[in-house]
Write a protein that holds these residues in place. Structure first.
Motif, PDB file in Angstrom:
ATOM      1  N   ILE A   1       0.536  -1.427   0.214  1.00 55.55           N
ATOM      2  CA  ILE A   1       0.052  -0.066   0.824  1.00 55.55           C
ATOM      3  C   ILE A   1       0.286   1.367  -0.131  1.00 55.55           C
ATOM      4  CG2 ILE A   1      -0.009   0.480   2.284  1.00 55.55           C
ATOM      5  CD1 ILE A   1      -3.124   0.507   2.063  1.00 55.55           C
ATOM      6  N   ARG A   2       1.981   1.470   0.111  1.00 50.72           N
ATOM      7  CA  ARG A   2       3.233   2.196   0.237  1.00 50.72           C
ATOM      8  C   ARG A   2       3.891   2.038  -0.764  1.00 50.72           C
ATOM      9  NH1 ARG A   2      -0.502   4.103   0.467  1.00 50.72           N
ATOM     10  NH2 ARG A   2      -0.788   5.988   2.389  1.00 50.72           N
ATOM     11  N   LEU A   3       4.934   1.770  -0.459  1.00 50.74           N
ATOM     12  CA  LEU A   3       6.314   1.225  -1.086  1.00 50.74           C
ATOM     13  C   LEU A   3       6.458   0.254  -3.112  1.00 50.74           C
ATOM     14  CD1 LEU A   3       8.476  -0.888   1.414  1.00 50.74           C
ATOM     15  CD2 LEU A   3       8.666   1.599   0.618  1.00 50.74           C
ATOM     16  N   GLU A   4       5.133  -0.169  -2.767  1.00 49.65           N
ATOM     17  CA  GLU A   4       5.678  -0.417  -4.292  1.00 49.65           C
ATOM     18  C   GLU A   4       4.291   0.608  -4.722  1.00 49.65           C
ATOM     19  OE1 GLU A   4       4.017  -2.286  -8.130  1.00 49.65           O
ATOM     20  OE2 GLU A   4       2.879  -1.712  -6.308  1.00 49.65           O
ATOM     21  N   PRO A   5       3.234   1.216  -4.370  1.00 52.86           N
ATOM     22  CA  PRO A   5       2.428   1.789  -5.593  1.00 52.86           C
ATOM     23  C   PRO A   5       2.843   3.006  -5.705  1.00 52.86           C
ATOM     24  CG  PRO A   5       1.046   1.060  -3.511  1.00 52.86           C
ATOM     25  CD  PRO A   5       2.600   0.681  -3.618  1.00 52.86           C
ATOM     26  N   TYR A   6       4.246   3.993  -5.112  1.00 52.51           N
ATOM     27  CA  TYR A   6       4.966   4.913  -4.821  1.00 52.51           C
ATOM     28  C   TYR A   6       5.916   4.722  -5.494  1.00 52.51           C
ATOM     29  CZ  TYR A   6       0.693   7.129  -2.492  1.00 52.51           C
ATOM     30  OH  TYR A   6      -0.139   7.842  -1.725  1.00 52.51           O
ATOM     31  N   LEU A   7       6.830   4.547  -4.653  1.00 55.02           N
ATOM     32  CA  LEU A   7       8.055   4.262  -4.786  1.00 55.02           C
ATOM     33  C   LEU A   7       8.480   3.239  -6.379  1.00 55.02           C
ATOM     34  CD1 LEU A   7       9.879   4.803  -1.435  1.00 55.02           C
ATOM     35  CD2 LEU A   7       9.430   6.739  -3.037  1.00 55.02           C
ATOM     36  N   LEU A   8       8.013   2.195  -6.360  1.00 59.62           N
ATOM     37  CA  LEU A   8       8.173   0.689  -7.115  1.00 59.62           C
ATOM     38  C   LEU A   8       7.284   1.760  -8.083  1.00 59.62           C
ATOM     39  CD1 LEU A   8       8.327  -1.813  -5.292  1.00 59.62           C
ATOM     40  CD2 LEU A   8      10.120  -0.546  -5.741  1.00 59.62           C
ATOM     41  N   ALA A   9       6.528   2.097  -8.109  1.00 52.91           N
ATOM     42  CA  ALA A   9       6.009   2.371  -9.534  1.00 52.91           C
ATOM     43  C   ALA A   9       6.473   3.660 -10.362  1.00 52.91           C
ATOM     44  CB  ALA A   9       4.531   2.792  -9.365  1.00 52.91           C
ATOM     45  N   ALA A  10       7.170   4.685  -9.133  1.00 52.27           N
ATOM     46  CA  ALA A  10       8.089   5.547  -9.447  1.00 52.27           C
ATOM     47  C   ALA A  10       8.922   5.593 -10.290  1.00 52.27           C
ATOM     48  CB  ALA A  10       8.469   6.719  -8.397  1.00 52.27           C
ATOM     49  N   ALA A  11       9.481   4.220 -10.331  1.00 47.77           N
ATOM     50  CA  ALA A  11      11.354   3.123 -10.213  1.00 47.77           C
ATOM     51  C   ALA A  11      10.190   3.015 -12.144  1.00 47.77           C
ATOM     52  CB  ALA A  11      11.198   2.707  -9.857  1.00 47.77           C
ATOM     53  N   ARG A  12       9.718   2.426 -12.012  1.00 46.34           N
ATOM     54  CA  ARG A  12       9.182   2.263 -13.413  1.00 46.34           C
ATOM     55  C   ARG A  12       8.751   3.653 -14.401  1.00 46.34           C
ATOM     56  NH1 ARG A  12       6.297  -1.688  -9.731  1.00 46.34           N
ATOM     57  NH2 ARG A  12       4.431  -0.927 -10.192  1.00 46.34           N
ATOM     58  N   ALA A  13       7.666   4.273 -13.982  1.00 43.35           N
ATOM     59  CA  ALA A  13       7.886   5.908 -15.078  1.00 43.35           C
ATOM     60  C   ALA A  13       9.186   6.470 -15.377  1.00 43.35           C
ATOM     61  CB  ALA A  13       6.882   6.516 -14.575  1.00 43.35           C
ATOM     62  N   HIS A  14      10.285   5.674 -14.678  1.00 44.44           N
ATOM     63  CA  HIS A  14      11.711   6.740 -14.826  1.00 44.44           C
ATOM     64  C   HIS A  14      12.692   5.561 -14.283  1.00 44.44           C
ATOM     65  CE1 HIS A  14       9.777  10.489 -14.518  1.00 44.44           C
ATOM     66  NE2 HIS A  14       9.490  10.384 -13.635  1.00 44.44           N
ATOM     67  N   PRO A  15      13.042   4.732 -15.365  1.00 43.36           N
ATOM     68  CA  PRO A  15      13.960   3.863 -14.956  1.00 43.36           C
ATOM     69  C   PRO A  15      15.784   4.272 -14.918  1.00 43.36           C
ATOM     70  CG  PRO A  15      12.420   3.592 -16.946  1.00 43.36           C
ATOM     71  CD  PRO A  15      12.657   4.723 -16.733  1.00 43.36           C
ATOM     72  N   ASP A  16      15.664   5.505 -15.903  1.00 42.72           N
ATOM     73  CA  ASP A  16      16.896   5.943 -15.078  1.00 42.72           C
ATOM     74  C   ASP A  16      17.396   6.586 -13.517  1.00 42.72           C
ATOM     75  OD1 ASP A  16      15.119   8.152 -15.343  1.00 42.72           O
ATOM     76  OD2 ASP A  16      17.272   9.244 -16.187  1.00 42.72           O
ATOM     77  N   ARG A  17      16.065   6.836 -12.757  1.00 41.65           N
ATOM     78  CA  ARG A  17      16.674   7.476 -11.416  1.00 41.65           C
ATOM     79  C   ARG A  17      16.370   5.354 -10.853  1.00 41.65           C
ATOM     80  NH1 ARG A  17      18.386  10.442 -13.730  1.00 41.65           N
ATOM     81  NH2 ARG A  17      18.159  12.446 -12.828  1.00 41.65           N
TER      82      ARG A  17
ATOM     83  N   LEU B   1      12.482  12.249  -0.048  1.00 42.13           N
ATOM     84  CA  LEU B   1      11.311  13.181   0.157  1.00 42.13           C
ATOM     85  C   LEU B   1      11.258  13.140  -1.784  1.00 42.13           C
ATOM     86  CD1 LEU B   1       9.524  14.684   0.724  1.00 42.13           C
ATOM     87  CD2 LEU B   1      11.208  16.951   2.030  1.00 42.13           C
ATOM     88  N   PRO B   2      12.440  13.360  -1.690  1.00 34.75           N
ATOM     89  CA  PRO B   2      11.815  13.657  -3.184  1.00 34.75           C
ATOM     90  C   PRO B   2      11.837  11.826  -4.228  1.00 34.75           C
ATOM     91  CG  PRO B   2      14.278  14.028  -2.714  1.00 34.75           C
ATOM     92  CD  PRO B   2      13.799  13.784  -1.698  1.00 34.75           C
ATOM     93  N   GLY B   3      12.017  11.376  -3.664  1.00 31.21           N
ATOM     94  CA  GLY B   3      10.869   9.184  -4.665  1.00 31.21           C
ATOM     95  C   GLY B   3       9.748   9.982  -3.973  1.00 31.21           C
ATOM     96  N   LEU B   4       9.362   9.737  -2.607  1.00 28.23           N
ATOM     97  CA  LEU B   4       7.813  10.222  -2.774  1.00 28.23           C
ATOM     98  C   LEU B   4       7.534  11.471  -3.989  1.00 28.23           C
ATOM     99  CD1 LEU B   4       7.574  10.050   0.922  1.00 28.23           C
ATOM    100  CD2 LEU B   4       7.047   8.035  -0.322  1.00 28.23           C
ATOM    101  N   PHE B   5       7.800  12.234  -3.620  1.00 29.42           N
ATOM    102  CA  PHE B   5       8.185  13.838  -4.669  1.00 29.42           C
ATOM    103  C   PHE B   5       7.423  13.487  -5.805  1.00 29.42           C
ATOM    104  CE2 PHE B   5       9.316  18.253  -5.790  1.00 29.42           C
ATOM    105  CZ  PHE B   5       8.144  19.075  -5.170  1.00 29.42           C
ATOM    106  N   LEU B   6       8.615  12.649  -6.929  1.00 28.50           N
ATOM    107  CA  LEU B   6       7.992  12.167  -7.835  1.00 28.50           C
ATOM    108  C   LEU B   6       6.495  11.144  -8.036  1.00 28.50           C
ATOM    109  CD1 LEU B   6       9.652  12.071 -10.191  1.00 28.50           C
ATOM    110  CD2 LEU B   6      10.595  10.298 -10.089  1.00 28.50           C
ATOM    111  N   ALA B   7       6.601  10.105  -6.725  1.00 25.24           N
ATOM    112  CA  ALA B   7       5.837   9.904  -6.853  1.00 25.24           C
ATOM    113  C   ALA B   7       4.153  10.143  -6.591  1.00 25.24           C
ATOM    114  CB  ALA B   7       5.417   8.826  -5.690  1.00 25.24           C
ATOM    115  N   ARG B   8       4.338  11.254  -6.635  1.00 25.70           N
ATOM    116  CA  ARG B   8       2.903  11.958  -6.504  1.00 25.70           C
ATOM    117  C   ARG B   8       2.456  12.970  -7.475  1.00 25.70           C
ATOM    118  NH1 ARG B   8       0.267  11.617  -1.382  1.00 25.70           N
ATOM    119  NH2 ARG B   8      -1.358  11.011  -2.952  1.00 25.70           N
ATOM    120  N   VAL B   9       3.192  12.558  -8.674  1.00 22.91           N
ATOM    121  CA  VAL B   9       3.116  12.699  -9.995  1.00 22.91           C
ATOM    122  C   VAL B   9       2.586  11.858 -11.296  1.00 22.91           C
ATOM    123  CG1 VAL B   9       3.573  15.422  -9.696  1.00 22.91           C
ATOM    124  CG2 VAL B   9       5.172  13.757 -10.901  1.00 22.91           C
ATOM    125  N   ASP B  10       3.977  10.489 -10.844  1.00 27.22           N
ATOM    126  CA  ASP B  10       4.385   9.511 -11.784  1.00 27.22           C
ATOM    127  C   ASP B  10       3.843   8.270 -10.968  1.00 27.22           C
ATOM    128  OD1 ASP B  10       4.411  10.924 -13.825  1.00 27.22           O
ATOM    129  OD2 ASP B  10       6.604  11.264 -13.829  1.00 27.22           O
TER     130      ASP B  10
END
Length: 342
Positions: free
Chosen positions: A168-184, A288-297
């Motif tokens: 409910i937190r790590l996968e839908p936020y940080l790992l989902a953002a990782a899939r949207a930004h492979p270079d990060r 914080l930057p990871g969560l920042f990115l997760a709230r758009v991607d």
């Protein structure tokens, strides 16, 4: 029949069964209620009970009400109830009174806090009320809960929720953002590993302005469905993230939101006594930057950022900080301030 003569709706059968199992509703007694909006993870109702008056009842959903396919165990309400008990003991007045929880139906009942006296912090921020004093009290109560539970590591046994927190937190936020930004992706995956592996205190998991009431006695925390024994830096970063994002929602109050960021960060860090404050500040500044990115991607983008220009501003700052992490929260705030001045 005219719509204004229709009786109020009856809550779903599962909620009624939960209320009966909790001993709050006698068998065979009918009640009326009102479905509440705003959440994506639960059915929430205001229900009038005979002899008790109004209460708030929520029931966890197996699939969250978002566009993405986001599922989570319904057992999370059991741990929300446990979090409420622990938080109430650590910071009296910081949570609604818990009336009961039924594991079989996933229903949880708590006192009803009338909106007329308990405004959502999110609504106040939207309307331009940026009060650093209130932000500081949010931080003070949050730090008190973290400190009290960190001092009693036996609390960990009540929260075997690593899988729920991941779902409910790590996968839908940080790992989902990782899939949207492979270079990060490497940086974001490292944040997941660090967060998942840090076990220090009882974490709420959703410390957001939408889950904090501005009540007569100060801040009241709601919706601890993500309750987890883990890294308290997650709670701090999650809340600070919203104060940064709201600078794009209500631009006229940017200075006030940044002042709230400063007040929340400094007050919280002053209350840290379970580890060096610099250590948790560094983890928060990295996260914080990871969560920042997760709230758009990620899977749960904030609903008020719709313009691609605004999303790109978030991406630009978040990606830069993921590539070159900083140790201090002031440096994250400064990077965002520079972007806002562009």
């Amino acid at each position: 029949m005219p719509s204004d003569t229709l009786p109020p709706p009856s809550p779903p059968a599962e909620i009624l069964a939960g209320l009966r199992a909790m001993g709050l509703l006698p068998p065979g007694v009918a009640v009326q209620g009102e479905p509440l909006t705003g959440g994506v993870s639960s059915d929430i109702w205001r229900v009038t009970l005979p002899g008790r008056g109004e209460v708030c009842v929520k029931r966890a959903l197996p699939k969250l009400k978002v566009a993405a396919d986001w599922r989570a165990p319904v057992s999370r309400n059991l741990y929300e109830a446990r979090w409420m008990r622990r938080a109430a003991a650590a910071a009296p007045g910081a949570v609604p009174a818990l009336l009961g929880q039924d594991e079989a139906t996933g229903a949880l009942a708590m006192e009803w806090l009338p909106p007329a006296k308990n405004a959502l912090w999110k609504s106040r921020l939207r309307d331009g009320h940026a009060d650093p004093g209130f932000a500081a009290e949010v931080a003070r109560r949050l730090a008190r809960i973290h400190a009290a539970t960190a001092a009693d590591p036996t609390v960990a046994a009540e929260f075997p929720t690593d899988a729920i927190f991941h779902a409910i937190r790590l996968e839908p936020y940080l790992l989902a953002a990782a899939r949207a930004h492979p270079d990060r992706a490497a940086a974001l995956e490292a944040l997941v590993a660090t967060t998942a592996g840090t076990k220090r205190a009882l974490v709420h998991g959703d410390v957001s302005p939408k889950n904090i009431l501005d009540g007569p006695g100060g801040p009241v925390f709601l919706d601890a469905e993500c309750a987890w024994w883990g890294d308290p830096a997650f709670d701090l970063a999650f809340c600070l993230n919203h104060l940064l994002l709201k600078c794009l929602w209500t631009p006229a109050v940017r200075a006030g939101f940044l002042a709230c960021f400063d007040a929340l960060a400094s007050t919280y860090l002053a209350g840290v006594d379970w580890e060096p404050a610099a250590a948790i500040e560094a983890r928060t500044a990295h996260l914080l930057p990871g969560l920042f990115l997760a709230r758009v991607d990620g899977k749960s983008p904030v609903e008020y950022l719709t313009a691609e220009r605004d999303k790109d501003r978030v991406r630009r700052v978040a990606r830069a900080l993921l590539a070159a992490p900083v140790e201090r929260l002031g440096a994250v705030r400064a990077a965002w301030g520079e972007e806002l001045e562009r």
